[in-house]
Write an enzyme that holds these catalytic residues in place. Sequence first.
Site, PDB file in Angstrom:
ATOM      1  N   LYS A  91       0.861  -1.192   0.000  1.00 57.47           N
ATOM      2  CA  LYS A  91       0.000   0.000   0.000  1.00 57.47           C
ATOM      3  C   LYS A  91       0.891   1.234   0.000  1.00 57.47           C
ATOM      4  O   LYS A  91       1.862   1.306   0.762  1.00 57.47           O
ATOM      5  CB  LYS A  91      -0.853  -0.049   1.266  1.00 57.47           C
TER       6      LYS A  91
HETATM    7  C1  5RP Z   1      -2.079   4.158   8.620  1.00 61.78           C
HETATM    8  C2  5RP Z   1      -2.658   3.287   7.580  1.00 61.78           C
HETATM    9  C3  5RP Z   1      -4.046   3.507   7.324  1.00 61.78           C
HETATM   10  O1  5RP Z   1      -4.736   2.321   7.084  1.00 61.78           O
HETATM   11  C4  5RP Z   1      -4.243   4.365   6.139  1.00 61.78           C
HETATM   12  O2  5RP Z   1      -3.159   5.148   5.773  1.00 61.78           O
HETATM   13  C5  5RP Z   1      -5.332   5.227   6.406  1.00 61.78           C
HETATM   14  O3  5RP Z   1      -6.017   5.462   5.290  1.00 61.78           O
HETATM   15  P1  5RP Z   1      -6.233   6.961   4.830  1.00 61.78           P
HETATM   16  O4  5RP Z   1      -4.871   7.600   4.705  1.00 61.78           O
HETATM   17  O5  5RP Z   1      -6.901   6.769   3.501  1.00 61.78           O
HETATM   18  O6  5RP Z   1      -7.108   7.619   5.847  1.00 61.78           O
HETATM   19  O7  5RP Z   1      -2.086   2.450   6.996  1.00 61.78           O
HETATM   20  O8  5RP Z   1      -0.773   4.265   8.507  1.00 61.78           O
END
Ligand code: 5RP
Length: 298
Positions: A202
């Site tokens: 991710k």
């Molecule tokens: C935190 C994470 C979260 O799951 C993610 O980044 C949060 O999602 P968003 O940025 O879309 O609110 O991995 O480090």
Amino acid sequence: MPEADNAEEKSYFEDIPQRNSAFFLKGAGAYDWGMQNRLARVFNPDSGKTVMLAVDHGYFMGPTSGLERIDLKIVPLVPYTDALFCTRGILRSVVPAATRTPNVLRASGGPSILKELSNEQIAMDMEDAVRLNSCGVGVQVFVGGEFETQSINNMTRLVDAGYRVGLPVLGVTAVGKDMVRDAKYFRLATRICAELGAQMVKTYYVPEGFETVTASCPVPIVMAGGKKLPEIDALTMAYRAVQEGAAGVDMGRNIFQSDSPVAMIQAVRKVVHEAMKPEHALELFRTLKSEFTQPVEA
Ligand code: 5RP
């Protein structure tokens, strides 16, 4: 005992060779059946994409805006989600076990926002992920951060544990304090995650060179949403990320902090799975928003 099968005529289709079909997901052809099957629950085999809903923020931020009551505000979104990314605490306490939606569990943690965030450790056993019928676990990787090596070690240990039970690991690239968020940084961070065994990664979207990040990462990339943007900007970002090679999104705040999370997640689904243009997805969002009032039970 069933009676003996004495049928004279049987259908063996001797002239039709058994077909071997390639697994649809990038870099995933050599995994065992259980690992592939779990990935095929996270990523839709028809589109090859996923819309994961990230609601794990409480693991270091506490009751984040929009997540104060996950039972009331997030559980209604679960049917529109390909995979829920959450902690095991939230899964057990508020997500109904009758759900058909798979979960990917946050498996690293430790420091709160009051401390050095890169100082994470593994926060759950793989055995518990199996017990919770998870389709993956996620772990933060702080490339360039103070505890870079420790966070990478967390990931590689989870990858080993995951291979023992057929459970994939999502490497989450966390941006170190002093690192610039650009394609060069994300090429480095995502490639390290994949090289060291993460089956999915991710990362954040960058407007310049994101296609080089997806191209140089040998496993699927899902885009993190980041801080809340106007709906059209979030839809545009998701559209571009997918057009530039992402295998979907794992979005949090841009969905659950929207004026209408249930409309927003459906609009994001159209963008990701059907390549709907952002302006049309925004129209859909507005229509669904006007039709839907989220019930809050007393
Ligand atoms: C935190 C994470 C979260 O799951 C993610 O980044 C949060 O999602 P968003 O940025 O879309 O609110 O991995 O480090």
